[in-house]
Design an enzyme around this catalytic site. Structure first.
Site, PDB file in Angstrom:
ATOM      1  CE1 TYR A 151      -2.968   2.927   0.652  1.00 33.62           C
ATOM      2  CE2 TYR A 151      -3.927   2.123   2.598  1.00 33.62           C
ATOM      3  CZ  TYR A 151      -3.953   3.149   1.597  1.00 33.62           C
ATOM      4  OH  TYR A 151      -4.908   4.048   1.829  1.00 33.62           O
ATOM      5  CE  LYS A 179      -5.292   1.426  -1.233  1.00 38.12           C
ATOM      6  NZ  LYS A 179      -5.463   2.522  -1.695  1.00 38.12           N
TER       7      LYS A 179
HETATM    8  C1  LIG Z   1      -6.757   8.473   1.244  1.00 33.61           C
HETATM    9  C2  LIG Z   1      -8.000   7.673   0.699  1.00 33.61           C
HETATM   10  O1  LIG Z   1      -8.940   7.820   1.118  1.00 33.61           O
HETATM   11  N1  LIG Z   1      -7.587   7.111  -0.662  1.00 33.61           N
HETATM   12  C3  LIG Z   1      -8.800   6.514  -1.114  1.00 33.61           C
HETATM   13  C4  LIG Z   1      -9.123   7.231  -2.411  1.00 33.61           C
HETATM   14  O2  LIG Z   1     -10.212   6.193  -2.968  1.00 33.61           O
HETATM   15  C5  LIG Z   1      -9.622   8.590  -2.148  1.00 33.61           C
HETATM   16  O3  LIG Z   1     -10.448   8.502  -0.941  1.00 33.61           O
HETATM   17  C6  LIG Z   1     -10.533   9.247  -3.378  1.00 33.61           C
HETATM   18  O4  LIG Z   1      -9.833   8.909  -4.401  1.00 33.61           O
HETATM   19  C7  LIG Z   1     -10.856  10.585  -3.115  1.00 33.61           C
HETATM   20  O5  LIG Z   1      -9.805  11.227  -3.111  1.00 33.61           O
HETATM   21  C8  LIG Z   1      -7.944   5.162  -1.460  1.00 33.61           C
HETATM   22  O6  LIG Z   1      -6.858   5.253  -2.089  1.00 33.61           O
HETATM   23  C9  LIG Z   1      -7.774   4.360  -0.068  1.00 33.61           C
HETATM   24  C10 LIG Z   1      -8.009   3.131   0.213  1.00 33.61           C
HETATM   25  O7  LIG Z   1      -8.341   2.569  -0.874  1.00 33.61           O
HETATM   26  C11 LIG Z   1      -7.987   2.807   1.331  1.00 33.61           C
HETATM   27  O8  LIG Z   1      -7.116   2.523   2.073  1.00 33.61           O
HETATM   28  O9  LIG Z   1      -9.131   2.695   2.068  1.00 33.61           O
END
Ligand SMILES: CC(=O)N[C@@H]([C@@H](O)[C@H](O)[C@H](O)CO)[C@@H](O)CC(=O)C(=O)O
Length: 306
Positions: A151, A179
């Site tokens: 990650y 990821k």
């Molecule tokens: C920091 C964060 O929440 N990043 C999200 C993104 O989905 C993000 O919320 C989205 O792109 C909006 O910026 C994901 O990369 C995180 C994720 O998948 C997780 O670890 O829950």
């Protein structure tokens, strides 16, 4: 969905799920007193399987508010997710923690539960050097026969890798991918070219289209909990090289994401789910409780985009 792997790390040829595809990063669901809401979690999981038709769930990530939870709470959430999802969807467990002993324990725990893969955030807060980060991944993997997805989220952890450093990490055959939550498309392109056999999952939902054009193997995101249909369209259209159609949907998606971010990321996604009849619950403090203004704005966002 299932593929036959004959991977050297596994003792015999066994059926393993193809990890590629679109994953919702599972939201945390909490009661007003901060306890885990099992009912809310189960509803969110079912929604992702039955309604959103996701390929996978990423359990215990940032979206799960995981870094604010105790080890027991993390374990309980892993149990609930497996119990609710069974084998209906690919399950990837984020076990990374700044407490390495906890990560090792959680990795074993989810292996016993039958998760398909693990993932671990780069260790954060202390300025670990690369050898220490490398050691962390090796130690987590020592005790399990599981596939691992690194990650990588430098904007929150401060931990960045060069291509050479990724190469060193990827020497461990259990590390099957990354990821990639990073807006650096030059690095993403270099990664794709250098590691054609590793899985790359895009982590920024607002960049799904360009990441797909560069050849990612899937994506993991928070907003897919509510915006799954558009995400699927973007992913499928981009893979079919229908770029202008995909771009039109990415534009709407990014208007939505901008509105969600302005109103509070995880809380607004849960309030949007509430509009669909899902008892998604609250966020864990110190995240803010919902204000009347936030609720009103979430209703407006729902009306505008859904
Ligand atoms: C920091 C964060 O929440 N990043 C999200 C993104 O989905 C993000 O919320 C989205 O792109 C909006 O910026 C994901 O990369 C995180 C994720 O998948 C997780 O670890 O829950």
């Amino acid at each position: 969905m299932h593929r036959n792997f004959n991977h050297p790390i596994f003792k015999e040829e066994i059926i393993m799920r193809d990890l590629r595809g679109l994953y919702s990063a599972l939201l945390g669901s909490f009661n007003e007193d901060g306890s885990v809401s099992e009912k809310g979690l189960r509803q969110i999981i079912r929604h992702n399987i039955d309604h959103n038709k996701m390929d996978g769930l990423y359990v215990g990530g940032s979206t799960g508010e995981n870094f604010m939870l105790s080890t027991d709470e993390k374990k309980r959430i892993f149990e609930i997710a497996k119990d609710e999802a069974k084998d209906d969807i690919t399950l990837m467990a984020q076990v990374g923690s700044v407490n390495l002993k906890e990560s090792i324990e959680l990795a074993k725990f989810v292996e016993d539960l039958g998760y398909d893969a693990i993932s671990a955030v780069t260790p954060f807060y202390y300025k670990f050097d690369f050898d220490e980060v490398h050691h962390y991944y090796e130690r987590i993997l020592e005790g399990v026969d599981m596939r691992m997805v690194i990650y990588f989220i430098p904007f929150l952890t401060g931990v960045n890798f060069s291509i050479e450093q990724f190469k060193t990490l990827f020497e461990n055959k259990k590390i099957v991918g990354v990821k990639f939550t990073q807006g650096d498309f030059y690095l993403l392109e270099r990664m794709r070219k250098t590691f054609p056999d590793k899985l790359i999952f895009a982590g920024f939902d607002e960049m799904l289209l360009p990441a797909t054009v560069l050849g990612i193997d899937g994506a993991i995101g928070s907003t897919y909990n509510v915006n799954a249909e558009r995400a699927r369209q973007i992913y499928d259209l981009a893979r079919a090289e229908k770029i202008s159609e995909a771009r039109a949907i990415q534009h709407v998606t990014n208007d939505l994401i901008t509105d969600i971010l302005d109103n509070g990321l995880y809380g607004t996604i849960k309030l949007l789910l509430e509009e669909q009849g899902i008892e998604a619950g609250c966020c864990r403090e110190p995240m803010k409780p919902y204000t009347p203004e936030m609720r009103t704005r979430a209703k407006e966002i729902y009306k505008k985009y859904f």
